[in-house]
Design an enzyme around this catalytic site. Sequence first.
Site, mmCIF file in Angstrom:
data_model
loop_
_atom_site.group_PDB
_atom_site.id
_atom_site.type_symbol
_atom_site.label_atom_id
_atom_site.label_comp_id
_atom_site.label_asym_id
_atom_site.label_seq_id
_atom_site.Cartn_x
_atom_site.Cartn_y
_atom_site.Cartn_z
ATOM 1 N N TYR A 153 -60.075 -16.593 61.134
ATOM 2 C CA TYR A 153 -59.624 -16.067 62.212
ATOM 3 C C TYR A 153 -58.474 -15.083 61.916
ATOM 4 O O TYR A 153 -57.393 -15.660 61.638
ATOM 5 C CB TYR A 153 -59.353 -17.305 62.990
ATOM 6 C CG TYR A 153 -58.779 -16.683 64.681
ATOM 7 C CD1 TYR A 153 -59.618 -15.961 65.214
ATOM 8 C CD2 TYR A 153 -57.487 -16.963 64.958
ATOM 9 C CE1 TYR A 153 -58.899 -15.462 66.395
ATOM 10 C CE2 TYR A 153 -56.710 -16.278 66.094
ATOM 11 C CZ TYR A 153 -57.563 -15.754 66.952
ATOM 12 O OH TYR A 153 -56.908 -15.048 67.913
ATOM 13 N N LYS B 159 -59.630 -10.651 66.722
ATOM 14 C CA LYS B 159 -59.105 -10.393 68.382
ATOM 15 C C LYS B 159 -58.103 -9.535 68.059
ATOM 16 O O LYS B 159 -56.895 -9.951 67.368
ATOM 17 C CB LYS B 159 -59.021 -11.409 68.891
ATOM 18 C CG LYS B 159 -58.878 -11.417 70.475
ATOM 19 C CD LYS B 159 -57.775 -12.439 71.095
ATOM 20 C CE LYS B 159 -56.303 -12.306 70.486
ATOM 21 N NZ LYS B 159 -55.350 -13.010 71.240
ATOM 22 N N LYS C 100 -81.557 -10.966 97.198
ATOM 23 C CA LYS C 100 -82.393 -10.208 96.210
ATOM 24 C C LYS C 100 -81.795 -9.005 95.507
ATOM 25 O O LYS C 100 -82.108 -8.752 94.363
ATOM 26 C CB LYS C 100 -83.939 -9.948 96.709
ATOM 27 C CG LYS C 100 -84.835 -9.045 96.200
ATOM 28 C CD LYS C 100 -86.126 -9.180 96.550
ATOM 29 C CE LYS C 100 -86.365 -8.105 97.673
ATOM 30 N NZ LYS C 100 -87.844 -8.094 98.420
ATOM 31 N N ARG D 282 -89.568 -14.731 98.280
ATOM 32 C CA ARG D 282 -90.193 -15.003 97.020
ATOM 33 C C ARG D 282 -89.285 -15.249 95.814
ATOM 34 O O ARG D 282 -89.949 -15.552 94.878
ATOM 35 C CB ARG D 282 -90.995 -14.036 96.767
ATOM 36 C CG ARG D 282 -92.298 -14.402 97.844
ATOM 37 C CD ARG D 282 -93.701 -13.498 97.226
ATOM 38 N NE ARG D 282 -93.727 -12.125 97.989
ATOM 39 C CZ ARG D 282 -94.336 -11.250 97.534
ATOM 40 N NH1 ARG D 282 -95.139 -11.422 96.286
ATOM 41 N NH2 ARG D 282 -94.409 -10.210 97.967
#
Length: 478
Positions: A387, A372, A47, A40
């Site tokens: 940046y 970063k 699942k 289902r």
Amino acid sequence: MSFNQSRFVSAIPWDNASFLRQGILMATRFVVLAAGKGTRMKSAMPKVLHALAGKPLLAHVLDTTQQLNPQGITVVIGHEADQVKQAIKHPVQWALQSEQLGTGHAVRQGLEGIDDHDTVLITYGDVPLTCASTYQALLDVCDEKTIGLLTLMMDDPTGYGRILREAGAIVGVVEQKDATSDQLTISEVNAGVVAIKGGTLRDLLSRIKNDNVQGEYYLTDIHELAVRDGLSITAVHPGDAWEVDGVNSRAQLARLERLHQEHLATQLMNNGVTLSDPARIDIRGQLDTGTDVVIDVNCIFEGHCVIGNNVQIGPNCLISGSRIADGTRLLANCVLESAEVGSDSVIGPFARLRPGTHTHSGVRIGNFVETKNTLVGEGSKINHLSYVGDAQLGSNVNVGAGTITCNYDGANKHKTTIGDGAFIGSNSALVAPVTVSKGATVGAGSTITRSVPADRLSLTRAKQTDIENWSRPVKKSS
Ligand code: UD1
Ligand code: CA
């Protein structure tokens, strides 16, 4: 030997004091059923790998079983077995059920290595939220003469096995599809979780048949046989009904996700966190919070996040594996990934702090700024449209709007170092590797390719010319 092929390795060494009773070495073992197809779900993925709170259903079950330090966990897999093995990293023993002939047949495949005196707890990989205390209660009632069975009363018991009692004692379980109309009115249902001695289990499973409506070997048939053998079955009830909710469809998964999130939100509020709307927060991991934290709507927390005291988090933030120190405000729409933010800072709106970003206290990172692998010293500011990657900024640095650290030459990454009190004018490109020394000023619009000495003004801008007697072109008349 690859991990998946390895035999079970006990996570915790033998605890002889608790398991060595009457000279018999006893152990607790879990058998988790996860071979079913999950038709289902309408999915190519098995699942038990569908996620609840960002983690596979089966991983929830395994995390909980591990809390009880069992001597073994066997997972019975069948449908898409390889996918399940690849996705799950817990130290378990895998058992294959190549054809799904019923829950009783499935457990039989998982009996290898289980001794007669072991206490076996059988549970399902698609029932993710059963608490460790509920498993423990089942283990506690189980002995050579007693089977522990998890049951509960349901207003609508449709679909579940019904508990049959005589003079109050459990005498069997009948499946919905095999039940008489009288039996269908019984509201006590079988949640499916069982604690039973290994020897008893092996014996009973060898005697069950598949002469029922579904032609399956039902695990539930062991109970009637056990009672006939003179054993008794003790019912244990879950603390909350959702503990036994299984997932058969995506709608059920979504409903369970909401229930779980509601539960986590309540825990947060009980720990002193203000939530603008407890229905609009998602925690997909572990969230540790200080006191007087305020979290606005639609925030998502992933992995392990640690939030200090008096932190305010604006709406729509995604915070993943990050730490935020005391008194910091995160404005709307920020994304933090493996970042560490210092105290008393203001981040955002619309800031993206990528892995390796580490800011000290009193920092300001404004809108449309991406960082970063960057250290930002105390009191430094990167306010707009920048940046900053692979960089180290000292204290009280001011990075002007539109500054870019050009850290990548197409092959390698290079570092930018900016000293204390430096001022980077707007729209500057700092071509790494490069150093801007302390107190230096970079003029707006510069492309810096050489190190900038301390306390100087450096600029690479072309000189401005002002042309006299110049007029704009005019449109030709047609
Ligand atoms: C089972 C119980 C039922 C109980 C209900 C609670 C049986 C016969 N019935 O019914 O009394 O009320 O759970 O949720 O046990 N599985 C296998 N191999 C198989 C069959 C099933 O691994 O051959 C696994 C499934 O993947 C699933 C679990 O066992 O995780 C339960 O199977 P399912 O078919 O959903 O049982 P129910 O009909 O729900
Ligand atoms: Ca089921």
